[in-house]
Design a protein around this motif. Sequence first.
Motif, mmCIF file in Angstrom:
data_model
loop_
_atom_site.group_PDB
_atom_site.id
_atom_site.type_symbol
_atom_site.label_atom_id
_atom_site.label_comp_id
_atom_site.label_asym_id
_atom_site.label_seq_id
_atom_site.Cartn_x
_atom_site.Cartn_y
_atom_site.Cartn_z
ATOM 1 N N LYS A 113 -4.954 5.776 5.510
ATOM 2 C CA LYS A 113 -5.148 4.493 5.770
ATOM 3 C C LYS A 113 -6.434 4.465 5.621
ATOM 4 C CE LYS A 113 -4.158 4.536 9.992
ATOM 5 N NZ LYS A 113 -5.264 3.841 11.110
ATOM 6 N N PHE A 119 -1.560 -2.034 7.106
ATOM 7 C CA PHE A 119 -1.740 -2.476 6.133
ATOM 8 C C PHE A 119 -2.707 -3.009 6.003
ATOM 9 C CE2 PHE A 119 2.472 -3.224 8.802
ATOM 10 C CZ PHE A 119 3.144 -3.323 8.272
ATOM 11 N N ASN A 121 -6.187 -1.744 3.797
ATOM 12 C CA ASN A 121 -7.526 -0.639 2.898
ATOM 13 C C ASN A 121 -6.444 0.311 3.371
ATOM 14 O OD1 ASN A 121 -9.048 0.156 1.226
ATOM 15 N ND2 ASN A 121 -11.034 -1.091 2.567
ATOM 16 N N ASP A 125 -0.304 0.237 -0.535
ATOM 17 C CA ASP A 125 0.478 -1.162 -0.383
ATOM 18 C C ASP A 125 1.968 -0.567 0.236
ATOM 19 O OD1 ASP A 125 1.210 -3.585 -0.126
ATOM 20 O OD2 ASP A 125 1.967 -3.909 -2.403
ATOM 21 N N ASP A 127 3.117 -2.940 3.195
ATOM 22 C CA ASP A 127 3.660 -4.360 2.387
ATOM 23 C C ASP A 127 4.846 -3.886 1.927
ATOM 24 O OD1 ASP A 127 4.762 -7.233 3.696
ATOM 25 O OD2 ASP A 127 3.256 -7.933 2.180
ATOM 26 N N GLY A 128 4.050 -4.015 0.192
ATOM 27 C CA GLY A 128 4.762 -3.921 -1.200
ATOM 28 C C GLY A 128 6.128 -2.185 -0.743
ATOM 29 N N TRP A 129 5.819 -1.588 -0.153
ATOM 30 C CA TRP A 129 6.521 -0.434 -0.305
ATOM 31 C C TRP A 129 7.882 -0.811 0.735
ATOM 32 C CZ3 TRP A 129 8.675 3.172 3.077
ATOM 33 C CH2 TRP A 129 9.804 4.031 2.774
#
Length: 210
Positions: A113, A119, A121, A125, A127-129
């Motif tokens: 990160k 969450f 940059n 992703d 959140d998607g994972w």
Amino acid sequence: MNRFPALNPKRAAIIVVDMQSAFVGEQALFPNVHALEIVPAINRIVSNARRAGAAICWSRHSVVDHGRARQPDWQRFESSLSSQSAAHLHPQASGHRLYEGLDVANEDLVFDKYRFSCFVNAAIDLDGWLRERGVEDIFVAGTISNCCCESTARDAAMRDYRVRFLSDATAALTDEEHAAALLNAAAVIGEVITTDAAIQQFSEAADPAI
């Protein structure tokens, strides 16, 4: 403030924030004795949660020189922490690695990160994972309590995850800063619990008769 339903371990994730060699251990470049002290608690919750079927995620704070992940110039002046840490948190640097005493398994998610929150940059992703795996409950551990851990917990709550902030598996530079982060977490983010309480939740989920 929050009343969470019973935990489903297969819809839970442990996010361990920035427990890297640059910050943790006797040879750390930016030593934090409290971060070293929480390693046993982190390993306990990780091993219990993994065994129960939860996802385990490890973030590594990273500094890069190019692209959208690069920090803005106003954060990189010569005497800033960003500039001082850049060489040690570059993805190829030894300080970038996760501390060797952590219970990291091959099946765990390890990701870089580039800002305080996991969450925002990041290299993936997150959140998607998590949503692809049906995750609804997040447990936050790691360092520093009042910066990257709190930022991650707050952003998780704003994405409607049920957040548990592990009081004895997170660490700040001082007791006062840690206490302030716990107060913020309890007041507006989620639930503050101990590692033992979290392990008990996983145990009760595995055996409802307990």
